[in-house]
Design an enzyme around this catalytic site. Structure first.
Site, PDB file in Angstrom:
ATOM      1  N   CYS A  49      44.738  52.910  33.681  1.00  0.00           N
ATOM      2  CA  CYS A  49      45.801  52.545  32.919  1.00  0.00           C
ATOM      3  C   CYS A  49      45.279  52.286  31.338  1.00  0.00           C
ATOM      4  CB  CYS A  49      45.881  50.945  33.243  1.00  0.00           C
ATOM      5  SG  CYS A  49      44.454  49.908  33.510  1.00  0.00           S
ATOM      6  N   HIS A 294      43.419  45.020  33.270  1.00  0.00           N
ATOM      7  CA  HIS A 294      44.440  45.941  32.987  1.00  0.00           C
ATOM      8  C   HIS A 294      44.690  46.101  31.569  1.00  0.00           C
ATOM      9  CE1 HIS A 294      47.978  48.333  34.311  1.00  0.00           C
ATOM     10  NE2 HIS A 294      48.820  47.424  33.598  1.00  0.00           N
TER      11      HIS A 294
END
Length: 990
Positions: A49, A294
């Site tokens: 990510c 994330h």
């Protein structure tokens, strides 16, 4: 830590440099097209990510994207030439170009970075491991610079992102200036104890550090320790990004503006202010802790390549509105925001802390202690913990708002109110903001997911567990050409345009094929002329393959179109054509319903893949009317019937046949059809047909129910029994211990059935009341009846055999009887028989197999030798290879039974004929006899683990009794008071 890309050994310009290619699993599923935003996301390979967020930022940086596209294949080489031995291919920039082209032009929901990470030299472990995005940014830029050496793009990174910081140290005595210059690609700014980006820059590039007192500076010109000042300035600015500098995750409030004026922090300030104005266009956001989490990114679409349509509140569903209301309510109740707003409303810069608390009470109608103290502590502690947003006086009695925190998100930055040179009029700033905001299209790119957002959403990233990590700014004066607006093909090389166009054509073709395959169903058409109706169902007159016409068709077509197609396939057809849904059953093909609605689609009427369609006129087949629907569904039943009695005592034989009946037929009608109107019907409700316990008599009142109501379905078995009136007990082969079922009704006559008094089948009183019911005689399920020799009960009761089970049945069921199907045990009565429970020992284990009932004829002798012979004969073992013993359950002991001939004493040999019914064995009905097979187990120990436990418990009980006797003896002999005696007995549990 980052694979080959991050080993700082950039050998990307070598022959066939990629070496062994990594085998990737290609997704078999078709790529989903772009959504309404018209922007493509990037697939997450497991932990990439951070890479996806950085790549999207670089893509939406027009200057970087176009500079990369400007380097042609004549300089970079071609990916097709990578396998050639002498080829020199610059893999990373080529794969980055190709990825950017896919993100811009390929009609897919999300692009894959697999080829790009292959060029990095990453393995699957690296793709699953998350790293710091700023570290990736630094090393990726370095890798690109190395890979582009010798090309026109060798200076790409420096032109866009390179800047210079100059550090000054000024001697206060000789005014000598010592200068040191540093290059940067990004600026790392502090977060801890800083209110926002502008304050961090102010501390770094405006505030001066003083060398004085014990901390003096050695001046090279003066050649001594002197007082001096140290400062730093930005000398050269290009596109750059800011990174928050912290190893731990700082979640306190940290504001950053959409537009920022960098003039106060720069060395040269002669040019116009607009040269120093920068606009925010990317915010890489991190959610989680400092060692994991994330990443996703907010990006401003500068060229308006995407379709920006934010969901208005009027179009929100109730759930979204509720979530937004909750979010707004939480924000309104944030004490930091409330106190800051109170201080902003105050005319005086500083107010007493107690006055602030009073203002809060007036504003919110609730005191600080009541609403916030439990979570945030006292108000002074809260103000201290949010320094420098709030500045307390030395005695902590007064508080004021830090001037930097009077700036709010979206306004033009004013770095320091004391510096009038960098101020802009509020009117000009407001106008610029209004114009800027009306043109801003922001998107949240979260791996594969892309959605539009409002500019106000960025303010949520000021603080908290999910907050901004990297900020990308761009010079405001950099304008874009009109032809670039909304044009993703702008400046994309022609070879990449051709490649993407060809790929889109292939994608469209694959989607069309997938769409057709996904919506195609196979139908099996059964033509009525190939069928006949008999045994309650349709059966083909030819082979099954020849009678069925397979048809593959789009389920989005209408029923009318299917009828026209069938007409074309069956040229011989005349008259009405009806399509009906059918199903293949064990009994044959059955029609359920007619398909109606010419305009209805096949999926709309519920046709699924593999459906059977019967094509006919809707009335008859081969001249026979066909009953349709679920009520006439044919059921295939296995019917068992008694084949007759064998005089040789082999036992009863059964005939099995299969019959088809409509599921709406009742059992009495089935008996009539089987030519057994008075028959008794039993059904096998579960398990093997050979197991008697799986058969159950269907009561007379249930005979009028249908097959569906009674629970009979395809493959179910029923037993239909007819009653011979002259059946005897001998002909019925009843034996001691046979299991019978006794139906409700009048009791058997007294001459035939006696009620037993114990489980050993000793006969009791005769059942003399012939007119009495089972209920009146107190005969319950599990009671034992003794059937004497002679004929079976002639009228109301009779026996029928089901496998090894005999059923005592009643034709005329009395409605007053409650014990329907009362189970009884029936024994064939002989007074000279002895019933023993014999169990064989398990070899090498102290346990026994399941006991069996053994009937021993003692009319001749009841000796140990005779018993040994009987048991050896039963188990087919030699007499000398078994040992037997009688079990005494009261003592948990086994008494070995040995032949008197084995005794040494001659006197005892005379007792060879002594009966085992006498002492010491006292053998009687129901005694347990243990058997040891010496061929398999030479141990003569008959005891089990349960016996050991039983003896131990008996021993403990005996000890307890002795203890209580001693206790009560002491109580009786010792002079206790009444209170002492009560305490003592309570301690003993009495």
């Amino acid at each position: 830590m980052f694979g080959n890309l991050f080993d700082e050994d950039f050998s990307f310009l070598s022959n066939n440099q990629c070496g062994k290619q990594k085998s990737k699993h290609k997704d078999a599923e078709l790529l989903v097209p772009r959504e309404s935003t018209n922007l493509s996301g990037i697939k997450n390979q497991g932990g990439t990510c951070y890479l996806n967020s950085l790549l999207q930022t670089l893509l939406f940086t027009p200057e970087f994207r176009e500079a990369l596209f400007s380097i042609g294949p004549e300089e970079l080489g071609s990916l097709e030439d990578n396998s050639k031995p002498e080829s020199k291919v610059r893999i990373i920039p080529l794969q980055l170009q190709r990825l950017f082209a896919q993100l811009l032009l390929l009609d897919q929901h999300a692009a894959s970075t697999a080829d790009l990470t292959d060029s990095f030299g990453w393995n699957s472990n690296e793709e699953m491991r998350q790293h710091d995005v700023q570290e990736l940014n630094r090393i990726l830029f370095s890798a690109l610079e190395t890979s582009l050496v010798g090309t026109s793009g060798h200076n790409l990174i420096n032109q866009l992102y390179h800047g210079t910081v100059v550090n000054h140290i000024v001697c206060k005595e000789c005014k000598n200036v010592s200068e040191r210059q540093e290059d940067f690609l990004d600026l790392t700014v502090a977060v801890k104890d800083v209110s926002g980006l502008e304050e961090a820059l102010w501390n770094m590039y405006v505030e001066e550090e003083h060398f004085e007192k014990d901390n003096l500076y050695r001046c090279g010109a003066c050649n001594k320790l002197v007082e001096a000042t140290k400062s730093a300035k930005l000398r050269k600015l290009f596109n750059f990004n800011f990174e928050k500098c912290e190893r731990y995750k700082e979640i306190s409030s940290y504001a950053f503006p959409v537009r920022i004026n960098l003039k106060p922090f720069c060395e040269q300030t002669e040019v116009d202010d607009f040269k120093y104005m920068y606009e925010l266009f990317s915010v890489i956001i991190h959610k989680g802790g400092c060692y994991g989490g994330h990443y996703h990114v907010y990006i401003r679409d500068i060229d308006e390549l995407g379709n920006w349509q934010v969901l208005e509140e009027s179009n929100m569903n109730d759930e979204d509105k509720d979530l937004k209301d909750i979010e707004n309510a939480k924000e309104k109740e944030n004490p930091l925001r409330i106190l800051r707003n109170i201080l902003l409303e105050e005319e005086s810069k500083e107010i007493a802390v107690d006055r602030l608390a009073q203002k809060l009470l007036e504003k919110k109608s609730v005191s600080w202690n009541k609403k916030y103290r439990k979570q945030h502590g006292p108000i002074r502690k809260f103000l201290q913990s949010h320094y420098p947003t709030f500045l307390l006086s030395s005695d902590e009695s007064k508080v004021k708002l830090n001037d930097h925190h009077k700036l709010h998100f979206g306004s033009t930055s004013q770095s320091n109110p004391q510096n009038h040179e960098v101020k802009m009029s509020s009117e000009k700033a407001t106008t610029g903001l209004r114009e800027y905001s009306s043109e801003s299209h922001w998107f949240d790119l979260n791996d594969s997911k892309v959605q539009p957002i409002r500019e106000q959403e960025i303010e949520k990233q000021f603080q908290g567990n999910e907050s901004a990590y990297m900020l990308f700014y761009r010079q405001s004066q950099m304008t874009r050409p009109s032809e670039a607006r909304g044009n993703p093909r702008y400046r994309v090389p022609i070879h990449l345009l051709n490649e993407m166009d060809a790929a889109n054509i292939k994608l469209q073709k694959k989607r069309a094929e997938y769409d057709l395959a996904n919506n195609s169903i196979d139908l099996h058409l059964h033509i009525f002329s190939h069928y006949k109706f008999y045994n309650g169902a349709l059966h083909p007159v030819v082979s099954q393959k020849e009678s069925v016409l397979d048809l593959t068709i789009d389920k989005r077509k209408t029923l009318g179109e299917i009828q026209q197609l069938v007409f074309q396939l069956l040229e011989f057809w005349e008259g009405d054509l009806v399509l009906s849904l059918a199903k293949l059953l064990p009994a044959g093909l059955h029609i359920y319903q007619t398909l109606e609605g010419d305009d209805s689609t096949l999926s709309g009427i519920g046709l699924s893949d593999g459906a059977n369609i019967f094509v006919w006129n809707g009335k008859e087949v081969d001249g026979v009317e066909v009953l349709t629907g679920i009520d006439h569904e044919p059921v295939l039943i296995n019917v068992l019937r008694l084949a007759g009695h064998n005089e040789g005592r082999v036992g009863q034989q059964f005939m099995e046949s299969q019959h088809v009946f409509p599921c709406s037929s009742n059992l009495r009608a089935i008996c009539d059809a089987l030519m057994s109107p008075e028959g008794i019907v039993l059904k096998n409700h579960s398990g093997s047909e050979k197991d008697s316990e799986n058969w159950k008599v269907i009561p007379e009142e249930d005979m009028k129910q249908t097959l569906r109501d009674i629970g009979l379905k395809n493959g179910s078995s029923i037993l239909v029994l007819d009653m011979p009136e002259d059946y005897t007990v001998k002909e019925a082969e009843l034996k001691m211990g046979s299991l019978l079922g006794l139906c409700s009704g009048k009791a058997p006559t007294a001459t035939e059935v006696r009620q037993t008094i114990d489980w050993c089948y000793e006969a009791g009183d005769a059942l003399s009341e012939e007119a009495a019911t089972l209920k009146e005689l107190n005969i319950c399920s599990g009671d034992i009846l003794n059937v004497a020799e002679g004929k079976l009960p002639p009228k109301y009761f009779f026996f029928k055999r089901v496998g090894n089970l005999w059923i005592l049945c009643d034709i005329n069921v009395d409605i007053y009887f409650e014990n329907v199907n009362c189970i009884v045990y029936v024994s064939y009565y002989r007074p000279k028989d002895l019933l023993l429970r014999v169990q064989m020992g398990i070899p090498e284990e102290r346990d026994y197999y399941h006991p069996v009932d053994l009937v021993w004829d003692i009319s001749k002798e009841c000796t140990a030798c005779a018993l040994r012979q009987r048991i050896a004969s039963y188990y087919s073992l030699p007499e000398e290879q078994i040992e037997i013993a009688k079990y005494s359950p009261e003592k948990f002991e086994w008494i070995p039974i040995c032949s008197w001939t084995q005794q040494v004493s001659k006197r005892k040999k005379k007792k060879k004929g002594d009966s085992l019914q006498l002492s010491p064995y006292n053998l009687k009905d129901g005694d347990i006899i243990g058997v040891k097979n010496l061929l398999l187990d030479d141990s003569k120990d008959f005891s089990t683990m349960k016996d050991d436990i039983g003896k131990q418990m008996q021993k403990q009980l005996a000890m307890e009794k002795t203890r209580y006797i001693l206790v009560f003896y002491r109580i009786y002999t010792m002079p206790f008071s009444q209170q002492e005696f009560m305490c003592f007995t309570a301690h003993l549990g009495y």
